[in-house]
Design an enzyme around this catalytic site. Structure first.
Site, PDB file in Angstrom:
ATOM      1  N   CYS A 118      -9.171 -13.879 -14.095  1.00  0.00           N
ATOM      2  CA  CYS A 118      -9.658 -14.952 -13.222  1.00  0.00           C
ATOM      3  C   CYS A 118     -11.128 -15.279 -13.488  1.00  0.00           C
ATOM      4  CB  CYS A 118      -9.431 -14.593 -11.765  1.00  0.00           C
ATOM      5  SG  CYS A 118     -10.008 -12.961 -11.371  1.00  0.00           S
ATOM      6  N   ARG A 124     -12.723 -14.698 -16.731  1.00  0.00           N
ATOM      7  CA  ARG A 124     -13.085 -14.939 -18.129  1.00  0.00           C
ATOM      8  C   ARG A 124     -11.860 -15.210 -18.978  1.00  0.00           C
ATOM      9  NH1 ARG A 124     -16.387 -11.787 -20.576  1.00  0.00           N
ATOM     10  NH2 ARG A 124     -17.329 -10.819 -18.758  1.00  0.00           N
ATOM     11  N   GLN A 155      -6.766  -5.011 -18.653  1.00  0.00           N
ATOM     12  CA  GLN A 155      -6.472  -6.384 -19.097  1.00  0.00           C
ATOM     13  C   GLN A 155      -6.686  -6.538 -20.603  1.00  0.00           C
ATOM     14  OE1 GLN A 155      -9.154  -7.833 -16.161  1.00  0.00           O
ATOM     15  NE2 GLN A 155      -7.552  -8.558 -14.785  1.00  0.00           N
ATOM     16  N   ALA A 202      -5.415  -9.899  10.754  1.00  0.00           N
ATOM     17  CA  ALA A 202      -4.528  -9.711   9.594  1.00  0.00           C
ATOM     18  C   ALA A 202      -4.846 -10.709   8.481  1.00  0.00           C
ATOM     19  CB  ALA A 202      -3.076  -9.852  10.042  1.00  0.00           C
ATOM     20  N   GLY A 203      -6.087 -11.171   8.448  1.00  0.00           N
ATOM     21  CA  GLY A 203      -6.507 -12.090   7.380  1.00  0.00           C
ATOM     22  C   GLY A 203      -6.742 -11.329   6.082  1.00  0.00           C
ATOM     23  N   THR A 230      -9.550 -10.219   4.619  1.00  0.00           N
ATOM     24  CA  THR A 230     -10.443  -9.057   4.706  1.00  0.00           C
ATOM     25  C   THR A 230      -9.753  -7.895   5.411  1.00  0.00           C
ATOM     26  OG1 THR A 230     -12.174 -10.694   5.013  1.00  0.00           O
ATOM     27  CG2 THR A 230     -12.816  -8.417   5.281  1.00  0.00           C
ATOM     28  N   GLY A 231      -9.050  -8.219   6.517  1.00  0.00           N
ATOM     29  CA  GLY A 231      -8.328  -7.179   7.246  1.00  0.00           C
ATOM     30  C   GLY A 231      -7.296  -6.514   6.360  1.00  0.00           C
TER      31      GLY A 231
END
Lengths: 274, 441
Positions: free
Chosen positions: B49, B51, B118, B188-189, B191-192
């Site tokens: 994501c 490079r 990767q 519950a987003g 970050t959570g």
């Protein structure tokens, strides 16, 4: 043998300082190679110290408990030994510098002022007394180590509360481990102190037939023993933990020091040997 | 070495372009035949994501890296790649850049450990598509070794560099046995979820999720095998948890000073960690005044992240040292590739003379003497050529003095007129290659 005693007496502070230096270096730099070497250096120092006390006992024909500075040397060894055992049991190696510093201080004072003690009061030649003193000193070393861990706990606690994430945060083990280390060392100290008291009570009537159970030394020691016993019991029952048990342990240590100062300097007791 | 490479990364291009040129596994597999057809005999495409890197050995000695970006733009229609959007690398520079990428020192978050996997994966794709050869394989093997050594021998990958991970790091500084602890994640987003996953990875005993929207809480709880705490009973249940991480988008405090004080009573003073990673904050910061309450918000966790990033930056010189050591080793090996034909020609030159001279005396001595002479001359040639052979190999493998190596090789060739022999040998080799067009190496 006298020559060896003098040489080792000179070398011991240097060895303890080296151990302190290696542990401090590892605390600051955290290098893997040093981490493995430091335990070996401590072990060799403790071995040399034990050898020193053995040859001293052989040369002067009495246990090395006949002067303050002989006692200091035993305290130095006891603290180092207590820490070594704890490190082996827990494999937590980041706190050595704080403990070994005390070994170094006691030993350097001892090495400076210790004298040849061929002539000593007969009472101090008793082997049971030797056993009593060694147990008592190891016991006090245990509670000293516990207090040091307690202070480290409070230091980290304060750092965590005030958002300081420096060396203390990086290098010290977590609060629960510090609490555990403090508790283990106090339990070891308490057991040894109990042994020392039992041996003392067995030996006392033969050495001092007119002793009194109200002697300040006996009362003071019993109070310290009771404080620690109460704390350990409450910790085991789950009533004291976290910062409270740490503060209690430090309170016990202060009480032990005050008891020693009062009974050895201010009060009149049979226990004044030096 | 004619290795070339281009890199579109966080230093050269905006996020929108990096996202646009990103190639997933399937796209890389489609793109490689295009490269193979027109530009490279072998190569590797690394795309994450942050490079996109393309390395390869071009067919043309006059290769222009802009052709590569044009090829990429052609493959990904609609994107416009300006020359300023990518860096160009060639030869040693390309190898060094690849090693820097694999070690994580070129990453957006220095010391990122994912990049090594990767790089490995990108090489595997090329290998599966027969787009690699001996030299490229050696380069990537060395790159992977650089990455592994950087992780093992330095602290480039240590310390939390995200706020959610820093929160877990603080928790670990308070509790020893996380498997005996209960955690509550409020919100519950993204970050959570990240915090819950980190706690789970660290082996927390039990995780519960509280969220205003029950469906989202259920979804996250299912993902991390956790429980659900109804949002309206949150305050009553606070005392059941040792770790509380709050990351909601609420406008006001959802956990007050009194709530925490009551929870502490229920916990009989047992320590509790409160991580407020919401903006604006979810927990009243006054709770930090309570004994045995360890409260941290974004600002305090940011301190840890910044410190760790600085520590990682401080490790860059040590990683660069590893890169240099591995480059010396790699180019030492690479240089032997040029020396080996010279050594081979020199030895066959002497062998030809020996055989020629033997032929001359073959009929002049009896068979027993001939065998003795044959044996003696073989040993003599062997001994005569031992030192020059070893010396040349050593010079090549050390890779430290290419001038010495070149001078010695030239002297050798001139003294014995080996160039003539080499060109004769190359001619023979070319004839063989023409018979087998696929055998490049």
């Amino acid at each position: 043998m006298l020559e060896s005693i003098n040489v080792i007496n000179f070398l011991l502070p240097i060895f303890y300082f080296t151990v302190f230096g290696v542990y401090s270096y590892d605390f600051y730099k955290e290098k893997k190679a040093v981490s493995n070497i430091k335990r070996l250096v401590l072990f060799l120092t403790l071995l040399l110290h034990t050898f020193y006390l053995i040859i001293r006992t052989m040369e002067y024909n009495h246990p090395p408990i006949t002067s303050k500075f002989e006692i200091f040397s035993i305290i130095s060894l006891s603290i180092g030994f207590s820490y070594f055992v704890l490190e082996l049991l827990t494999d937590i190696r980041g706190t050595g510098a704080f403990i070994i510093l005390f070994s170094f201080i006691f030993q350097i004072i001892s090495s400076f002022f210790i004298e040849h003690t061929y002539i000593v009061p007969e009472v101090l030649r008793n082997r049971l007394l030797g056993l009593h003193v060694i147990n008592a000193l190891l016991g006090y070393s245990g509670i000293t180590v516990s207090a040091v861990y307690g202070l480290l706990y409070l230091l980290l606690y304060k750092n965590l509360k005030s958002n300081k994430f420096g060396l203390i945060f990086d290098r010290l083990p977590n609060l629960e481990i510090l609490e555990k280390l403090s508790f283990y060392s106090v339990v070891i100290g308490f057991i040894l102190l109990t042994f020392a008291m039992v041996i003392g009570i067995i030996w006392l009537p033969s050495a001092y037939p007119n002793f009194s159970y109200t002697d300040p030394k006996l009362i003071g020691t019993f109070v310290v023993w009771a404080i620690y016993g109460f704390g350990i019991l409450n910790k085991l029952l789950g009533k004291l933990y976290g910062k409270k048990i740490i503060l209690y342990s430090i309170f016990g240590f202060v009480a032990a020091i005050l008891s020693l100062i009062i009974t050895n300097t201010l009060a009149k007791t049979f226990h004044s040997f030096y | 070495m004619n290795l070339v490479g281009i890199s579109i990364n966080h230093k050269t291009s905006p996020l929108s372009l990096r996202e646009a040129v990103h190639l997933n596994r399937e796209e890389i597999a489609e793109f490689i035949p295009c490269l193979k057809k027109d530009l490279f005999s072998e190569g590797v495409v690394i795309s994450t994501c942050n490079r996109t890197e393309i390395f390869g050995f071009p067919y043309s000695p006059f290769f222009d890296p802009d052709e590569l970006s044009a090829k990429l733009a052609e493959f990904k229609p609609g994107i416009k790649i300006e020359p300023a959007h990518f860096s160009r690398y060639a030869s040693c520079g390309a190898v060094k850049h690849l090693f820097s990428v694999a070690s994580g020192i070129d990453s957006l978050i220095i010391g990122d450990s994912q990049i090594l996997g990767q790089v490995k994966e990108a090489f595997d794709i090329s290998e599966d598509l027969n787009f690699t050869g001996t030299i490229l394989r050696r380069i990537f093997d060395t790159a992977v070794r650089v990455g592994k050594r950087s992780i093992k021998e330095t602290t480039i990958g240590e310390g939390a560099v995200t706020v959610s991970y820093a929160a877990v790091q603080v928790v670990e500084k308070i509790f020893a046995n996380l498997e005996k602890k209960n955690a509550l994640v409020v919100g519950a987003g993204e970050t959570g979820e990240l915090s819950a996953v980190h706690l789970k990875d660290k082996g927390i005993g039990k995780i519960s999720i509280a969220n205003r929207t029950l469906e989202r809480a259920e979804k996250l709880a299912q993902k991390i095998a956790g429980d659900i705490v109804p949002f309206n009973s949150l305050k009553e249940q606070l005392g059941n948890f040792d770790v509380i991480i709050s990351a909601t988008s609420a406008d006001n405090f959802i956990i007050s000073y009194e709530d925490v004080k009551n929870a502490l009573k229920k916990r009989r003073g047992a320590p509790v960690v409160l991580m407020d990673i919401a903006v604006p904050r979810d927990i009243d910061p006054k709770v930090r005044d309570l004994d045995n309450v360890f409260y941290h918000d974004m600002d305090s966790l940011r301190i840890i992240v910044d410190q760790n990033l600085q520590k990682r930056k401080d490790q860059i010189p040590s990683v660069e040292k590893i890169i240099m050591e591995e480059m010396v080793g790699f180019f030492g090996w690479y240089n032997t590739l040029d020396v080996i034909p010279t050594i081979k020609t020199m030895r066959s030159f002497f062998e030809d003379i020996r055989l020629d001279e033997l032929e001359k005396i073959k009929n002049k001595v009896n068979e027993e003497d001939y065998l003795k002479i044959e044996d003696m001359t073989r040993r003599m040639i062997g001994r005569l050529l031992h030192n020059p052979t070893i010396r040349l190999r050593e010079l090549a493998e050390s890779g430290s003095n290419i001038n010495d190596l070149t001078t010695n090789t030239i002297i050798l060739k001139e003294l014995f007129n080996l160039d003539h022999s080499i060109s004769q040998e190359e001619k023979n080799n070319d004839e063989t290659k023409n018979e087998e067009p696929l055998g490049k190496e």
